[in-house]
Design an enzyme around this catalytic site. Structure first.
Site, PDB file in Angstrom:
ATOM      1  N   LYS B  80       0.839  -1.200   0.000  1.00 13.98           N
ATOM      2  CA  LYS B  80       0.000   0.000   0.000  1.00 13.98           C
ATOM      3  C   LYS B  80       0.871   1.246   0.000  1.00 13.98           C
ATOM      4  O   LYS B  80       1.752   1.391   0.832  1.00 13.98           O
ATOM      5  CB  LYS B  80      -0.888  -0.015   1.245  1.00 13.98           C
ATOM      6  N   PRO B  98      -0.511  10.170   0.024  1.00 10.15           N
ATOM      7  CA  PRO B  98       0.561   9.186  -0.192  1.00 10.15           C
ATOM      8  C   PRO B  98       1.441   9.021   1.047  1.00 10.15           C
ATOM      9  O   PRO B  98       1.458   9.887   1.914  1.00 10.15           O
ATOM     10  CB  PRO B  98       1.369   9.838  -1.308  1.00 10.15           C
ATOM     11  N   LEU B 335     -10.115  -1.804  20.300  1.00 13.95           N
ATOM     12  CA  LEU B 335     -11.418  -1.127  20.326  1.00 13.95           C
ATOM     13  C   LEU B 335     -11.938  -0.888  21.738  1.00 13.95           C
ATOM     14  O   LEU B 335     -12.792  -0.041  21.947  1.00 13.95           O
ATOM     15  CB  LEU B 335     -12.438  -1.941  19.518  1.00 13.95           C
TER      16      LEU B 335
END
Lengths: 493, 505
Positions: B80, B98, B335
């Site tokens: 990625k 980016p 979380l």
């Protein structure tokens, strides 16, 4: 939309190392986009002073193209490998706070945590002894660090001791060579524009000097004071409220470090120059009067001044920026004045304003300035807070309130030898660790990640580092010899 | 050593947070000879939304000594280089954030100053054209950055898009090899010491009792220990980040494997697209106050580029942060410690940051409030800086096509973000900070991408006349395009057949 106009003129009121340092940096670095810079050498000279710097001065000098040898030669200077603290942890105690690296980390495990792992406790002499600067200072040796990062000699770092007047002259020369103009006059009345900004400053004869932007580098902040919202934020006052300064000619060895010696009613800071020793006694007037202070220093020609620390939380107001004593007064133990001047210059250039409004630039500058100055203040305060002398005045110093940040930093270090995360540090983490340890603060626990390091390998590794520090120090020339070579026209290798 | 030393650590909940924590502790705290247990239940699903990451994950893997190619194969990862944002400022807009700076590296004045001064997109072309990782992403190219810092090929970084479930399984193996024991079971109850309020043990559904000295709550949104037992409290940030639901729906891979994540703004939220080796992760994050569940699912299905591979998975959450992420002998990670939507792929990063701080501050002796305070202070900064960055995407929009976007445009924002926006709008400067995940290039990309253009630029730009600057930019643009063009295709780097074979073993 008309394009905003860049600054065409900048007037710096007040010379001194702050005003001229700022002028020299801007004139050197803004070539091509520089406004016309003038310096109004205003204000009575402050008490004869001396510049004892942090290693960051090297970056500043590099930006100015100023070689070490020139700084030393021109300013009766000497090199500074750190600061020695005597009698702060009771009579006879001594600790050195070295510049540069101390030992070497292993992954996330800092060096002092490795020592703690070995001994289940770490003490300052042990820690500082692993720094090349400590070993070299003990023997009065000096050589600039090696450039090759594989060499142990590259772990060294240093600052300077410089005569302030000569240093000011040197910075002025650089600035003038870069086209900065000098006005020899006093700053008088201020003319304001309709927008609340300064339009011009009058000279003694009444003649106005106009500029797009003004820098207040006066000793008393006489320009910014009149604009200011936010005012001055005084530190909680320590009992040490007065300083006495004198310089004494001195032959013989010039030590490559500053010495601070705690005394019953204050402390004496001794800064060695070539041929003289500068003494600055910071003391509590409740416990020692000026006459007694004179007697202690053994001289009649002493300059006295009141001493209080604080800073201006919003030094950039409209089109005026305060620097130097107009913006901050730090405890001498911070040794940060030139660091902050250089930092003010770099930050100002990054935020370089246009001729019109610069409110956004000002608020960013002021935010960063407050963070930075607070770390320098807290670093100096650490010594007062953590010393362990028994006299009432020192006990009172210990009880003087400190910032929440320093209180937390101390609690965390006491817990596990860790330095609390903070931004815009003037003194790096290694120096904070060394300072806590120098004042005798002992962490109760060590870094949990140090536990995975094998004791035997670690013992060998630390012994090897100690040996390298010792050998490397022995390979260095004497500080006196280095100074003599420079005085004779040589340069540092 | 004192008696109150921590010996038994209990991690509550598997999933990405639980197994990342187990792996890191079993490796980093070997010297403490801890007994580390993890309790999880196969009947409780994990969220696994955090499939897209930021470059920091590489340091986490490296600290564990994980081999990259093995990791990529086993987690079916893709590389990625950026996130593409579509329709955020205006419908039809797109820009990329980016992993790397714009322009040529090492210049003192940020490229966006020059770009703005010569007239921005109108005269110089879009800012996107001046970033190597974007040029690579747009062409589906990938190569790791050069290690020589003077090379233009060293100026970008990269992260991964991976299957979070496979990553958890991978780390479980890693942790179990290093002595972590896993217990299957559901937690019925937490036992607290009466006087101190410290957690003492958990009781499982079947009555088993697991005692421990230290508890790491990775139980997800519920916060079994940190909230239900310790009542840490929750700072609700939903007035700034009103999205409170998500639907996730994987689909079949298409022919291309884009080396970037996509975030497309929709009527009342946004949809993600995360290409993995074996599927595409899709999801729709939306605000239930502005959109119902069936509309949300329909919009998500419109976004799919391949056949759906499963039933939709529905999630509910509340943007915010646990007020104290470490209370007494319980730390929350993942979380359970707060929720910030995955718009900038920060979920796994926040887990990683918490783990790093826990390793540094892990109790080795008596409990010390300074340790806890430091952890909570650092995590506060991490969360609020990510929070501000996320709010920026919603606040800086020109969209008025739905009530949701009108709300976002007009909402109050934290002062810390308002001053950042003002500083950038007025003078093109990114407020400087040292800690926290997003650095200057990220803020520049999103500020300009969201249509905030500086009114004034760095006056030092004047040293470069317009025509010279424009010529240099044109040269840079074609140079970056040519460099990207010469790089291997992302699919070739992934070597998909070999990866599939390895996964099948």
């Amino acid at each position: 939309m008309t394009a905003p106009r860049p600054l065409s003129s900048l007037l710096i009121a007040g010379g001194g190392p702050a005003g001229w340092g700022f002028a020299a940096l801007l004139s050197q670095r803004l070539q091509g986009a520089a406004p016309e810079i003038s310096v109004m050498e205003t204000g009575a000279p402050t008490i004869p002073d001396i510049v004892s710097t942090l290693p960051s001065i090297r970056t500043f000098h590099a930006a100015l193209g100023l070689a070490d040898a020139d700084a030393i030669r021109r300013c009766s200077g000497s090199f500074k490998l750190g600061e020695r603290f005597e009698d702060f942890s009771g009579a006879g105690s001594s600790a050195f706070l070295p510049y540069g690296e101390i030992g070497a980390g292993i992954g996330p495990v800092r060096f002092h945590q490795q020592l703690a792992r070995l001994s289940d406790g770490v003490s300052s002499p042990a820690y500082a002894e692993y720094a090349l600067a400590t070993r070299a200072a003990a023997d009065n040796r000096f050589a600039p660090p090696a450039k090759d990062p594989r060499s142990f000699l590259s772990t060294l770092d240093y600052g300077f001791h410089l005569d302030a007047d000569a240093y000011t002259t040197l910075l002025r020369e650089i600035a003038v060579r870069n086209g900065v103009k000098v006005l020899h006059d006093e700053a008088g009345a201020i003319d304001y524009g309709n927008d609340g900004r300064i339009a011009s400053i009058r000279l003694t004869a009444g003649e106005p000097v106009a500029a797009d932007f003004f820098v207040d580098a006066t000793p008393d902040g006489r320009i910014v004071r009149k604009l200011c919202s936010g005012g001055w934020r005084a530190d909680p006052p320590l009992p040490f409220d007065r300083v006495a300064c004198m310089r004494r000619p001195q032959d013989g060895t010039v030590p490559p470090f500053t010495t601070n010696r705690a005394m019953p009613a204050g402390w004496l800071r001794q800064i060695p120059l070539a041929g003289s020793l500068h003494n600055k006694l910071t003391f509590a007037s409740d416990y020692l009067d000026d006459g007694q202070a004179s007697a202690m220093l053994g001289s009649d020609s002493i300059d006295f001044a009141d001493h209080a620390c604080g800073f201006r939380p919003a030094p950039w107001q409209a089109n005026c920026l305060a620097i130097g004593p107009a913006a901050w007064r730090l405890d001498p133990l911070a040794a940060a004045d030139m660091h902050l001047v250089a930092s003010a210059g770099e930050r100002f250039m990054r935020l370089l304003p246009h001729a019109g409004s610069s409110a956004a630039e000002a608020s960013e500058y002021n935010r960063l300035f407050c963070e930075e100055i607070a770390t320098a203040r807290d670093f100096a305060r650490l010594f007062q807070r953590c010393q362990s002398r028994g006299e009432p005045v020192w006990k009172a110093a210990r009880k003087t309130p400190v910032s929440n940040e320093l209180a937390h930093a101390l609690a965390l270090f006491e817990s596990r030898g860790r330095i609390a995360r903070r931004e815009n540090l003037v003194h790096d983490e290694t120096r904070w660790i060394a300072a806590f340890l120098a004042m005798g603060v002992r962490p109760r626990n060590h870094d949990p990640q140090a536990g995975a390091l094998g004791r035997r390998a670690l013992t060998e590794r630390t012994a090897r580092i100690a040996e390298m520090a010792r050998q490397s120090a022995e390979s260095m020339p004497g500080h006196d010899r280095m100074l003599a070579r420079i005085a004779a026209g040589g340069s540092t290798p | 050593m004192s008696d109150n030393r921590v010996r038994r650590v209990l991690i509550i909940g598997g999933g990405t947070a639980g197994w990342m924590t187990a792996a890191a502790l079993s490796n980093g705290l070997q010297g403490l000879e801890l007994d580390i247990q993890l309790v999880e239940s196969e009947t409780i699903g994990t969220v696994g939304v955090g499939e897209s990451t930021i470059p920091h994950i590489r340091y986490f893997n490296a600290s564990l000594g994980i081999d990259e190619s093995d990791f990529v194969r086993r987690t079916r990862a893709t590389y990625k280089l950026a996130i593409e944002f579509r329709d955020w400022n205006r419908i039809g807009d797109r820009y990329m954030h980016p992993f790397g700076a714009f322009g040529t590296p090492g210049s003192e004045i940020g490229f966006h100053h020059h770009w703005t001064r010569v007239g921005g997109a109108h005269r110089a072309g879009p800012l996107d054209a001046f970033s190597l990782p974007i040029a690579m992403a747009r062409r589906n190219r990938f190569a790791p950055p050069a290690t020589d810092p003077s090379s233009p090929l060293s100026t970008y970084s990269y992260a991964y898009q991976f299957d979070a479930g496979l990553y958890a399984r991978y780390l479980r193996e890693y942790a179990e090899t290093r002595g972590v024991t896993r217990t299957e079971g559901r937690i019925r109850e937490i036992e607290l010491q009466q006087e101190s309020g410290f957690a003492e043990a958990v009781i499982l559904d079947d009555g088993r009792r697991i005692a421990a000295d230290f508890f790491i709550d990775c139980s997800g949104f519920r916060g079994l220990v940190i909230e239900q037992a310790m009542q840490a409290g929750y700072d609700d940030w939903s007035h700034w980040l009103p999205c409170d639901r998500a639907i996730a729906l994987p689909s079949a891979s298409t022919d291309e494997f884009p080396p970037y994540t996509r975030a497309t703004a929709l009527e009342a939220g946004w949809a993600w697209r995360i290409p993995l080796q074996h599927r595409v992760g899709n999801g729709h994050v939306y605000a239930s106050a502005f959109m119902d569940d069936s509309r949300a699912e329909a919009l998500l299905r419109e976004q799919l580029e391949g056949e759906p591979l499963a039933q939709p998975n529905r999630l509910r959450f509340l943007a915010g942060k646990r007020r104290q992420q470490w209370v007494r002998n319980c730390v929350s990670i993942g979380l359970s410690s707060g929720f910030l939507e995955p718009l900038e792929s920060t979920s796994i990063h926040l887990i990683q940051a918490a783990i790093g701080n826990l390793l540094d501050l892990f109790p080795t002796g008596a409990w010390d409030p300074a340790d806890t305070a430091e952890f909570n202070r650092i995590m506060d900064v991490e969360y609020t800086r990510v929070r501000d960055f996320l709010i920026l995407h919603y606040k800086a929009t020109s969209r008025t096509d739905t009530e949701f976007w009108v709300y976002c445009r007009n909402m109050d924002i934290p002062d810390s973000l308002a001053s950042k926006i003002e500083l950038f709008r007025e003078r093109g400067i990114v407020a400087a900070y040292e800690h926290g995940v997003f650095l200057e290039p990220s803020w520049v990309a999103v500020m300009i991408g969201q249509g905030i253009l500086p009114e004034r630029t760095d006056p030092r730009c004047l040293a470069y006349p317009d025509d010279r600057a424009l010529a240099a930019m044109a040269g840079l643009r074609s140079d970056l395009a040519a460099r990207a063009e010469s790089m291997p295709r992302h699919t070739a780097v992934l070597d998909l057949d070999a990866a599939a074979a390895a996964a099948a073993v």
